[in-house]
Design a protein around this motif. Sequence first.
Motif, PDB file in Angstrom:
ATOM      1  N   ILE A  18       0.836  -1.193   0.000  1.00 26.77           N
ATOM      2  CA  ILE A  18       0.000   0.000   0.000  1.00 26.77           C
ATOM      3  C   ILE A  18       0.875   1.249   0.000  1.00 26.77           C
ATOM      4  N   TYR A  31       9.336  -2.851   4.502  1.00 24.93           N
ATOM      5  CA  TYR A  31       8.544  -2.414   5.650  1.00 24.93           C
ATOM      6  C   TYR A  31       9.495  -1.928   6.733  1.00 24.93           C
ATOM      7  N   ALA A  87      -4.411   4.607   4.694  1.00 29.19           N
ATOM      8  CA  ALA A  87      -3.830   3.266   4.644  1.00 29.19           C
ATOM      9  C   ALA A  87      -4.904   2.206   4.857  1.00 29.19           C
ATOM     10  N   GLN A 118      -7.060   1.915   1.723  1.00 28.56           N
ATOM     11  CA  GLN A 118      -6.349   1.173   0.665  1.00 28.56           C
ATOM     12  C   GLN A 118      -6.328  -0.317   0.966  1.00 28.56           C
ATOM     13  N   LEU A 119      -6.209  -0.657   2.246  1.00 24.08           N
ATOM     14  CA  LEU A 119      -6.217  -2.080   2.623  1.00 24.08           C
ATOM     15  C   LEU A 119      -7.532  -2.726   2.212  1.00 24.08           C
ATOM     16  N   GLN A 131      -7.647  -3.988  -1.258  1.00 18.14           N
ATOM     17  CA  GLN A 131      -6.783  -5.107  -1.643  1.00 18.14           C
ATOM     18  C   GLN A 131      -7.571  -6.411  -1.711  1.00 18.14           C
ATOM     19  N   VAL A 189      -3.558  -2.810  10.507  1.00 19.28           N
ATOM     20  CA  VAL A 189      -3.685  -2.434   9.089  1.00 19.28           C
ATOM     21  C   VAL A 189      -2.395  -2.766   8.331  1.00 19.28           C
ATOM     22  N   MET A 190      -1.271  -2.363   8.884  1.00 25.38           N
ATOM     23  CA  MET A 190      -0.005  -2.562   8.178  1.00 25.38           C
ATOM     24  C   MET A 190       0.361  -4.042   8.091  1.00 25.38           C
ATOM     25  N   SER A 249      -1.750  -5.555   5.417  1.00 20.76           N
ATOM     26  CA  SER A 249      -1.333  -5.092   4.090  1.00 20.76           C
ATOM     27  C   SER A 249      -0.175  -5.917   3.537  1.00 20.76           C
ATOM     28  N   ARG A 250       0.514  -6.647   4.405  1.00 17.34           N
ATOM     29  CA  ARG A 250       1.651  -7.453   3.947  1.00 17.34           C
ATOM     30  C   ARG A 250       1.220  -8.779   3.324  1.00 17.34           C
ATOM     31  N   GLN A 264      -0.424  -9.563   0.630  1.00 17.51           N
ATOM     32  CA  GLN A 264      -0.165  -9.678  -0.807  1.00 17.51           C
ATOM     33  C   GLN A 264       1.279 -10.092  -1.079  1.00 17.51           C
TER      34      GLN A 264
END
Length: 549
Positions: A2, A25, A84, A87-88, A91, A470-471, A474-475, A477
């Motif tokens: 993201i 990251y 963020a 955007q997640l 995905q 969230v972060m 996001s990993r 993918q």
Amino acid sequence: MISENSISAFLINLGLDVQGLRLEYAPQGMGDIALPCFQFASALKKSPNDIAVELEKAFSPNETLERVQAVGPYLNFFLNKARAAAQLMEQTTISKAKQHGHIMVEFCSPNTNKPLHLGHLRNMAIGLSVSNLIESAGGNVIRACLVNDRGIHICKSMLAYMLWGEGKMPDKKSDHFVGDFYVMYSKKEDNTLAKKAHELLLRWEANDSEVRALWSKMNSWALEGFQETYERFGVKFARIYRESEIYDKGKELIEEGLKSGVFVEKDGAIVAEFSDMPDKVVMRKDGTSLYITQDIFLAMQKFRDYNINQSIYVVGSEQNLHFKQLFAILGKLGFQHAGDCRHLSYGMVNLPDGRMKSREGAVVDADDLLDYLSKLAYGEVTKRHSLNEQEVRERAELIAVGAIKFYLLKHDMAKDMTYDPKASISFDGETGPYVMYTYARISSIIRKYRGELPNTADFTSFTEADHVIVMLLSRYQETIHEAATALKPFVICHYLLKLSQAINEYYHKVPVLKADETLRVPRLILLNKAREIIKNGLMLLDIRTLEEM
């Protein structure tokens, strides 16, 4: 990743080339995304540290990127939390790795003289997961199995039945019945029995009617037993090859290779010579076949049968040399797809008290192990729920199968591993049931909400605790991309464990159902995304989920 587009745009505006841009990251507490500035040092003729400082000075905040910080040779980006999260939610769980065409994955490959054991379970867990990973990346997988249903080991169990079986029919699961005679032979083996077993092999290859009839009967017993275990473990093969149906054709290839000079004759046997590894006997001096004999033919036949682009063999590391020799022989024979054959090697499974054995009978049978785990899971389920007997057994069985698959897959497949049955079924720690429980707990929370969740919401009230989740989500993918590209299921296991631990810590840090109006629905949406990702990850590992545990 993201915000990758926003970072690229920032760099392009500064005149930097972003082709092949590498992002990482950032360590927790030091930002979200890290830009290694080494990649610009050559073009700019400056040190990475100086580049990071200059980029920091040139940065202006926007709706996606709040601020940056130069940390040595890295420029760390701090993302807008609400953007963020939004955007997640956009995905998908679709892998961006690309596996094209038709790919055959051969796994399990049992011998019909004994039941499946723990080693087969690791093999099948890998074969199932690798097949799922390839399909997630767009490949078309043909799941295949080679049944080793002839040869000297098969004749040993047949000889024992002829000598001591007294014409009995199976009085237990049929593959275990056959395996008892192989163990019986092994315990009594001497030179006389070994000679008789070899004579039986010659009679089999001469199509002796009496020998073939016994072989057919005992093979059917073994295969019926295997099928029960396959169904229990969730295995379905699109194609099953049998060594007995192809070994003669393998002989023809060997004889042709001898005539053309690919092979040589030594002491009556036919041999493939190598300069960089040991020579390989491809046919015995008495004219009988070896595993390599039929492997040569079958390697070619697979491409003819399915017009595949790649042939993958999931076989233990003790066969590394065998496959190196096989692929080299295919090259010597001029097979155009020799380079499209791949051995996916994996390490041996040890028990806490040492390596498994089979000939002496000191082995963990797959069925016995699954029964044991199912019994342990049964006890855990009855502690937590009041269900009818059938529901308890079904739930316990699903947990048991998921537990062993996860435990066998969470280790790097290239390495040997020790399997601890009790540890694998635990609902705490680095186990499948722990991840499955995390999924079920999220499902429970969402059910308690009793409303229909929207796909997105206003995430502007998100705190740092929310942003950490969230972060991490996001990993996913990048995780499935890595796992599918390298065919490494353990990458997904490690991710799911880290995510499950973070989710369970999250509950203790922030309220969800009791959160105020600005946070309740956004947090439920976030948890629902986590639920979706956990379910998808477990699916790639061929593990089913439960809505309640």
